[in-house]
Design a protein around this motif. Structure first.
Motif, PDB file in Angstrom:
ATOM      1  N   UNK A 113       0.854  -1.183   0.000  1.00 58.82           N
ATOM      2  CA  UNK A 113       0.000   0.000   0.000  1.00 58.82           C
ATOM      3  C   UNK A 113       0.889   1.231   0.000  1.00 58.82           C
ATOM      4  N   UNK A 114       0.263   2.399  -0.085  1.00 59.88           N
ATOM      5  CA  UNK A 114       1.037   3.631  -0.084  1.00 59.88           C
ATOM      6  C   UNK A 114       1.613   3.930   1.304  1.00 59.88           C
ATOM      7  N   UNK A 115       1.175   3.195   2.296  1.00 61.44           N
ATOM      8  CA  UNK A 115       1.785   3.257   3.623  1.00 61.44           C
ATOM      9  C   UNK A 115       2.770   2.094   3.726  1.00 61.44           C
ATOM     10  N   UNK A 116       4.071   2.356   3.841  1.00 55.77           N
ATOM     11  CA  UNK A 116       5.065   1.280   3.839  1.00 55.77           C
ATOM     12  C   UNK A 116       4.923   0.306   5.018  1.00 55.77           C
ATOM     13  N   UNK A 117       4.137   0.678   6.010  1.00 58.30           N
ATOM     14  CA  UNK A 117       3.954  -0.203   7.173  1.00 58.30           C
ATOM     15  C   UNK A 117       2.730  -1.103   7.033  1.00 58.30           C
ATOM     16  N   UNK A 118       1.988  -0.953   5.931  1.00 62.80           N
ATOM     17  CA  UNK A 118       0.755  -1.732   5.753  1.00 62.80           C
ATOM     18  C   UNK A 118       0.818  -2.502   4.441  1.00 62.80           C
ATOM     19  N   UNK A 119       0.541  -3.797   4.511  1.00 64.20           N
ATOM     20  CA  UNK A 119       0.428  -4.614   3.305  1.00 64.20           C
ATOM     21  C   UNK A 119      -0.889  -5.373   3.348  1.00 64.20           C
ATOM     22  N   UNK A 120      -1.297  -5.867   2.181  1.00 63.72           N
ATOM     23  CA  UNK A 120      -2.570  -6.580   2.059  1.00 63.72           C
ATOM     24  C   UNK A 120      -2.306  -7.996   1.550  1.00 63.72           C
ATOM     25  N   UNK A 121      -3.023  -8.949   2.116  1.00 66.58           N
ATOM     26  CA  UNK A 121      -2.953 -10.330   1.662  1.00 66.58           C
ATOM     27  C   UNK A 121      -4.325 -10.739   1.148  1.00 66.58           C
ATOM     28  N   UNK A 122      -4.388 -11.215  -0.088  1.00 65.74           N
ATOM     29  CA  UNK A 122      -5.650 -11.658  -0.665  1.00 65.74           C
ATOM     30  C   UNK A 122      -5.791 -13.170  -0.503  1.00 65.74           C
ATOM     31  N   UNK A 123      -6.936 -13.590   0.002  1.00 59.42           N
ATOM     32  CA  UNK A 123      -7.168 -15.010   0.223  1.00 59.42           C
ATOM     33  C   UNK A 123      -8.662 -15.287   0.248  1.00 59.42           C
ATOM     34  N   UNK A 124      -9.049 -16.544   0.423  1.00 58.33           N
ATOM     35  CA  UNK A 124     -10.458 -16.892   0.508  1.00 58.33           C
ATOM     36  C   UNK A 124     -11.075 -16.265   1.754  1.00 58.33           C
ATOM     37  N   UNK A 125     -12.274 -15.722   1.593  1.00 51.43           N
ATOM     38  CA  UNK A 125     -12.947 -15.095   2.737  1.00 51.43           C
ATOM     39  C   UNK A 125     -13.099 -16.075   3.895  1.00 51.43           C
ATOM     40  N   UNK A 126     -13.351 -17.357   3.567  1.00 53.22           N
ATOM     41  CA  UNK A 126     -13.564 -18.361   4.606  1.00 53.22           C
ATOM     42  C   UNK A 126     -12.308 -18.651   5.409  1.00 53.22           C
ATOM     43  N   UNK A 127     -11.131 -18.359   4.834  1.00 59.83           N
ATOM     44  CA  UNK A 127      -9.872 -18.635   5.537  1.00 59.83           C
ATOM     45  C   UNK A 127      -9.396 -17.470   6.388  1.00 59.83           C
ATOM     46  N   UNK A 128      -9.964 -16.293   6.160  1.00 52.09           N
ATOM     47  CA  UNK A 128      -9.476 -15.095   6.848  1.00 52.09           C
ATOM     48  C   UNK A 128      -9.591 -15.189   8.368  1.00 52.09           C
TER      49      UNK A 128
END
Length: 290
Positions: A40-55
């Protein structure tokens, strides 16, 4: 201090979840949910994409610090996570439904069933136990609504938003097990170790939620008309009034109102002498966030 947020990689809540983060100022540098990770534009925040059921499990285990997923999935996984906010979208219900021609018509009739088919065995099992219903649970991974039609279950427990799919399959709702919507969740250890950053993210998201459906109305009015304008202009805590430089007889007023009230409010204001009316969209409202 790095924060990883788990988002659904696909499905009806994936797009709104990404949009919510972007409106909160956490834009993705690579806005593609086909990749597992995105910065993300904040170097301290990242996103992980996965199945909603696994979150729920990923957040509970610490693979992600925060997550956006359905409340039904959190309950089904039976994990210990911190539920931070109801994000007020993706609303649905887990219901018990029976064929329209079935003798099962009421909640009391469920005591007569032998088998119930579902994709949510954990939640369904608790419901059966709480209601003293002795029935076998048939766990399915999809197309639950066909189970009674092919004779493998008496009733089903399944998600519904509008009831249309149930009706299309000639099923009738008997009872609601839970109501669900999309929630913002967090790992409990992360809440202790990374509280400040998690609170910043939560505050940004809450600000977007508070601004949803709100507009800022601004107008210039003569001081003599001010009381009438105040009565005509609803708002979160009443209109704000300020002096107009160079014109001692005119003041500027502005107030945040529901977009549903914009049309009516503008016409009221014009009738009591307001002019130079502006209607401005609002991205975030941080007032009253704890």
């Amino acid at each position: 201090m790095n924060i990883r947020i788990a988002l659904p990689s696909k499905g009806r809540i994936s797009g709104p979840a990404v949009e919510l983060l972007e409106k909160a100022g956490i834009g993705l540098t690579d806005n593609s949910n086909r990749k597992l990770f995105s910065n993300t534009f904040d170097p301290e925040i990242s996103v992980m994409f996965t199945r909603a059921a696994d979150i729920p499990e990923y957040v509970a285990d610490g693979a992600a610090d925060m997550g956006i997923t359905g409340y039904d999935l959190v309950l089904e996984k039976d994990v210990d996570v911190e539920i931070l906010e109801d994000l007020n979208f993706g609303t649905t219900r887990l219901v018990i439904a029976a064929p329209e021609d079935s003798p099962i018509k009421t909640k009391e009739d469920l005591k007569e069933i032998k088998t119930i088919a579902t994709e949510f065995p954990t939640i369904t099992r608790k419901y059966l136990k709480d209601n003293d219903i002795d029935a076998k649970i048939l766990s399915l991974s999809g197309a639950t609504e066909v189970a009674p039609l092919i004779g493998v279950a008496d009733v089903i427990s399944d998600l519904t938003s509008t009831g249309t799919t149930l009706k299309m399959n000639h099923l009738r709702e008997i009872d609601t097990i839970i109501s669900s919507s999309v929630r913002l969740i967090a790992n409990k250890d992360s809440m202790k170790e990374k509280y400040e950053k998690i609170e910043e993210i939560e505050t940004g998201i809450i600000g977007v939620l508070h601004a949803d459906g709100k507009k800022l109305i601004m107008a210039n009015v003569n001081k003599n008309d001010l009381e009438d304008v105040k009565d005509a202009m609803p708002g979160m805590s009443g209109p704000t009034v300020s002096e107009v430089y160079g014109n001692p007889n005119v003041v500027a007023v502005h107030s945040v109102i529901s977009e549903k009230e914009v049309f009516k409010t503008i016409n009221k204001l014009r009738k009591v002498g307001a002019r130079d009316l502006l209607v401005i969209p609002i991205e975030r409202i941080l007032e009253d966030i704890q």
